[in-house]
Design a protein around this motif. Sequence first.
Motif, PDB file in Angstrom:
ATOM      1  N   VAL A   1       7.339 -20.738  -2.992  1.00  0.00           N
ATOM      2  CA  VAL A   1       8.607 -20.064  -2.703  1.00  0.00           C
ATOM      3  C   VAL A   1       8.367 -18.554  -2.706  1.00  0.00           C
ATOM      4  N   ALA A   2       8.715 -17.887  -1.608  1.00  0.00           N
ATOM      5  CA  ALA A   2       8.686 -16.422  -1.524  1.00  0.00           C
ATOM      6  C   ALA A   2       9.594 -16.029  -0.369  1.00  0.00           C
ATOM      7  N   GLY A   3      10.058 -14.807  -0.371  1.00  0.00           N
ATOM      8  CA  GLY A   3      10.890 -14.336   0.741  1.00  0.00           C
ATOM      9  C   GLY A   3      12.282 -14.946   0.778  1.00  0.00           C
ATOM     10  N   GLU A   4      12.713 -15.533  -0.345  1.00  0.00           N
ATOM     11  CA  GLU A   4      14.045 -16.171  -0.356  1.00  0.00           C
ATOM     12  C   GLU A   4      15.122 -15.141  -0.652  1.00  0.00           C
ATOM     13  N   VAL A   5      15.216 -14.152   0.235  1.00  0.00           N
ATOM     14  CA  VAL A   5      16.213 -13.097   0.029  1.00  0.00           C
ATOM     15  C   VAL A   5      17.626 -13.679   0.090  1.00  0.00           C
TER      16      VAL A   5
ATOM     17  N   VAL B   1       9.252  -4.246  -3.763  1.00  0.00           N
ATOM     18  CA  VAL B   1       7.987  -4.420  -3.052  1.00  0.00           C
ATOM     19  C   VAL B   1       7.539  -3.154  -2.325  1.00  0.00           C
TER      20      VAL B   1
ATOM     21  N   ASN C   1      12.246 -15.098  -6.565  1.00  0.00           N
ATOM     22  CA  ASN C   1      12.650 -15.620  -5.264  1.00  0.00           C
ATOM     23  C   ASN C   1      11.992 -14.881  -4.107  1.00  0.00           C
ATOM     24  N   LEU C   2      11.713 -13.596  -4.297  1.00  0.00           N
ATOM     25  CA  LEU C   2      11.137 -12.805  -3.204  1.00  0.00           C
ATOM     26  C   LEU C   2       9.615 -12.856  -3.186  1.00  0.00           C
ATOM     27  N   VAL C   3       8.998 -12.732  -4.352  1.00  0.00           N
ATOM     28  CA  VAL C   3       7.554 -12.519  -4.411  1.00  0.00           C
ATOM     29  C   VAL C   3       6.791 -13.771  -4.844  1.00  0.00           C
ATOM     30  N   GLY C   4       7.411 -14.595  -5.703  1.00  0.00           N
ATOM     31  CA  GLY C   4       6.773 -15.840  -6.112  1.00  0.00           C
ATOM     32  C   GLY C   4       5.537 -15.685  -6.978  1.00  0.00           C
TER      33      GLY C   4
ATOM     34  N   CYS D   1      13.306 -14.209   4.769  1.00  0.00           N
ATOM     35  CA  CYS D   1      12.459 -13.082   5.107  1.00  0.00           C
ATOM     36  C   CYS D   1      10.989 -13.400   4.921  1.00  0.00           C
TER      37      CYS D   1
ATOM     38  N   LEU E   1       3.223 -13.091   1.963  1.00  0.00           N
ATOM     39  CA  LEU E   1       3.431 -13.752   0.674  1.00  0.00           C
ATOM     40  C   LEU E   1       3.898 -15.184   0.878  1.00  0.00           C
TER      41      LEU E   1
ATOM     42  N   ILE F   1       7.547 -11.408   3.853  1.00  0.00           N
ATOM     43  CA  ILE F   1       7.095 -10.167   3.219  1.00  0.00           C
ATOM     44  C   ILE F   1       5.575 -10.099   3.311  1.00  0.00           C
TER      45      ILE F   1
ATOM     46  N   GLY G   1       3.990 -17.257  -2.187  1.00  0.00           N
ATOM     47  CA  GLY G   1       4.520 -17.669  -3.492  1.00  0.00           C
ATOM     48  C   GLY G   1       3.594 -18.643  -4.196  1.00  0.00           C
ATOM     49  N   ALA G   2       3.356 -18.403  -5.472  1.00  0.00           N
ATOM     50  CA  ALA G   2       2.455 -19.262  -6.243  1.00  0.00           C
ATOM     51  C   ALA G   2       2.970 -20.694  -6.307  1.00  0.00           C
ATOM     52  N   TYR G   3       4.279 -20.876  -6.183  1.00  0.00           N
ATOM     53  CA  TYR G   3       4.853 -22.229  -6.208  1.00  0.00           C
ATOM     54  C   TYR G   3       5.461 -22.583  -4.850  1.00  0.00           C
TER      55      TYR G   3
ATOM     56  N   ARG H   1      -1.186  -9.316   3.783  1.00  0.00           N
ATOM     57  CA  ARG H   1      -1.117 -10.745   3.511  1.00  0.00           C
ATOM     58  C   ARG H   1       0.346 -11.171   3.444  1.00  0.00           C
TER      59      ARG H   1
ATOM     60  N   THR I   1       2.350  -8.005   2.128  1.00  0.00           N
ATOM     61  CA  THR I   1       1.837  -6.944   1.244  1.00  0.00           C
ATOM     62  C   THR I   1       0.319  -6.948   1.321  1.00  0.00           C
TER      63      THR I   1
ATOM     64  N   LEU J   1       1.253  -3.691  -6.753  1.00  0.00           N
ATOM     65  CA  LEU J   1       2.042  -3.042  -5.700  1.00  0.00           C
ATOM     66  C   LEU J   1       2.400  -1.620  -6.108  1.00  0.00           C
TER      67      LEU J   1
END
Lengths: 389, 389
Positions: free
Chosen positions: B238-242, B322, A320-323, B223, B232, B225, B234-236, B230, B227, A232
């Motif tokens: 979880v992502a965007g947990e603002v 980000v 938490n945001l990007v994972g 949220c 996001l 996100i 999250g590899a597990y 694409r 980038t 990024l």
Amino acid sequence: MNPRSPRPLAATPAATAVLAMVLTEGPLSRVDLARRLGISSAAVTKAARPFLDDGYLHELDSERTAPGAGRPVSPLAITPDREFVVGMKATADEVIGVVCDLKARIRASAHRSLPDCDPATVVTTLAALVDELLDADPGMRAKTRLMGLAVSGDVDRAGGLVRLSPLLGWERVDLAGPVGAATGLAVVVENDVKALTVAEHWFGEGVGTDDFTLVTVGAGIGCGIVTGGRLLSGAYGVAGEVGHVCVDASGPVCHCGARGCVEAFAATEAILGRAREVTGRDDLTLSQAAELARSGSAPVRALFSEAGTAIGLGITAIVNLVGPERIVVSGEGLDSHDLFETEIRQAYATHAFGAAARCPLTIRPLPFEEWARGAAAVGIQTLFAPARR
Amino acid sequence: MNPRSPRPLAATPAATAVLAMVLTEGPLSRVDLARRLGISSAAVTKAARPFLDDGYLHELDSERTAPGAGRPVSPLAITPDREFVVGMKATADEVIGVVCDLKARIRASAHRSLPDCDPATVVTTLAALVDELLDADPGMRAKTRLMGLAVSGDVDRAGGLVRLSPLLGWERVDLAGPVGAATGLAVVVENDVKALTVAEHWFGEGVGTDDFTLVTVGAGIGCGIVTGGRLLSGAYGVAGEVGHVCVDASGPVCHCGARGCVEAFAATEAILGRAREVTGRDDLTLSQAAELARSGSAPVRALFSEAGTAIGLGITAIVNLVGPERIVVSGEGLDSHDLFETEIRQAYATHAFGAAARCPLTIRPLPFEEWARGAAAVGIQTLFAPARR
């Protein structure tokens, strides 16, 4: 585009993909490469041919492969000594240099102090260091045509230009041009944290994942975030500024002017300034502060704990945001990682949301030459895969 | 893969790119499309042909274009009424449904309350709502074969499955299968915040950017996100947990167990719980709390301010890490945006690092049917461009 910018080895997407995968994950058979890349074995063979011919790839002896697996296969492997790449990191008071092989293994290293930060001084010193590194081995010099150069600050990689580096006191300094002219090498310039992220993504714990983060702790707290295989860079040139994530709006004032940034707790100067305040010793050094903390000074120990917690909360914001799939935390600040690590892990364990906590966290100090190796890795990357936009 | 999963309209990357660009940015001439996509005009013509034949695209009259520009061009445009897509959002107490055209414009809407959250009840209610929406217009029904369905929680879009939805009390509920059987439509299920992000990215302020963020404020703070084009995930998972970014480690306890999450300050229940505590009124509603804040109750006003600051700090973490090109903040919580907006913007202005502050922030309430429209947008997305992995 920097006129001395190096040409990538591969000309087609298939050749780029084959070469990059053998470099970062090889040795691999043509069949495995075809399966992993979703192309035909014939396409792999065709893509690999020119690199076998000019020595960047070689075939491993088929007797090295597992027996009883049918027709013998000869996995493709990179020839690490086919070419060498110089990596340099310029700081405010010294230049650190390495020569790496194509697998980013350090084959020589040296450093020189800088009398001042004037760009001309830096260019001269870089050129002298290149000579020192390469003169020792004419065979190595003959195979070296490329340098990666890392500096802190806002770097325009495509233009070979440092837009702004507060640490060096630079604004709009063309680096690739003069350094290329002084050394005879093609030069690629990159931000130091991004360079370290490339090294770790291509040759370290990031290998095999498209979603990876490297956090650096030291004079500043920075990070490189890779999502979907892409580092990024931010629509406005800002990304990975974990040092300026706010973890306590009523916390101490940061050098950026805001309150409670991670750097306001955990940057070297911040810890030192707070430790001097707490002890009343204006001449205290960071290593003395660390010794006080280790030998039982509760108020100084508390500062390192707060720093660790702030770093941990910053990292948790990333998770938490990007994972990402994996996170590496490193940097010269982690020379005192015994004073940080527990708090980093505790903040992470407490605040990572749900399954995000499964992302493994590697915390380790950063050896002296790693920044320069990061720069060399950027050079290798330009040979093996042009940066995606 | 869900067996009733809809087939994308386009079969080749070029056709997908042409169709998606005309949908989100059109009308565009073949020459413009070729230039923007980096392919030949002949390739554009070939890619567009089948969609012109079966009515998804049409040519605008050449007289509509600028005069004196040489040979008249006939820009390609989407035919919005060629097909309709149902969008549904299921909450704990009601189902909201819309029918959209291919440009995600709402053409019909309706909602039904849910007697309970049992999956069977939800499926029956969804089916009845589809009939209500489509029976009114047989022409529309004949052109509708697809439904997008949005629920809060952890959704396996490819499997058509809700893995976990605390709000609905669901764990591993197959939704695409039963809803498809009950309605005769192909069904794609998505997390509600992600669906809203798709709608805004494809048909709202996110059009034309590959780096975009949508933040929702309400029962939770979430949220999406984007980038590099694409979303996001999250590899597990979880992502965007603002909502669970920590903005004050000594702050109030969040429902997740940690202290000082954005949601601990700013989720609807958090504001309400704190307002009841401050006023001593156990039966206080959120709109009563908002009225108290507006009519001068300093302690209640302070709670909304703290909520706005927490949201602003969470958004700043996104911007600093980000670097999106644009951010939209919306959600039913912003019905009281007069009580939030100043503090959101102030925290953002104070803590966004350097050029990151240039990222424009749009703050606006979320109309009732927008969640359902988001679900329809996910349906349209599956027709026009299969999700990238």
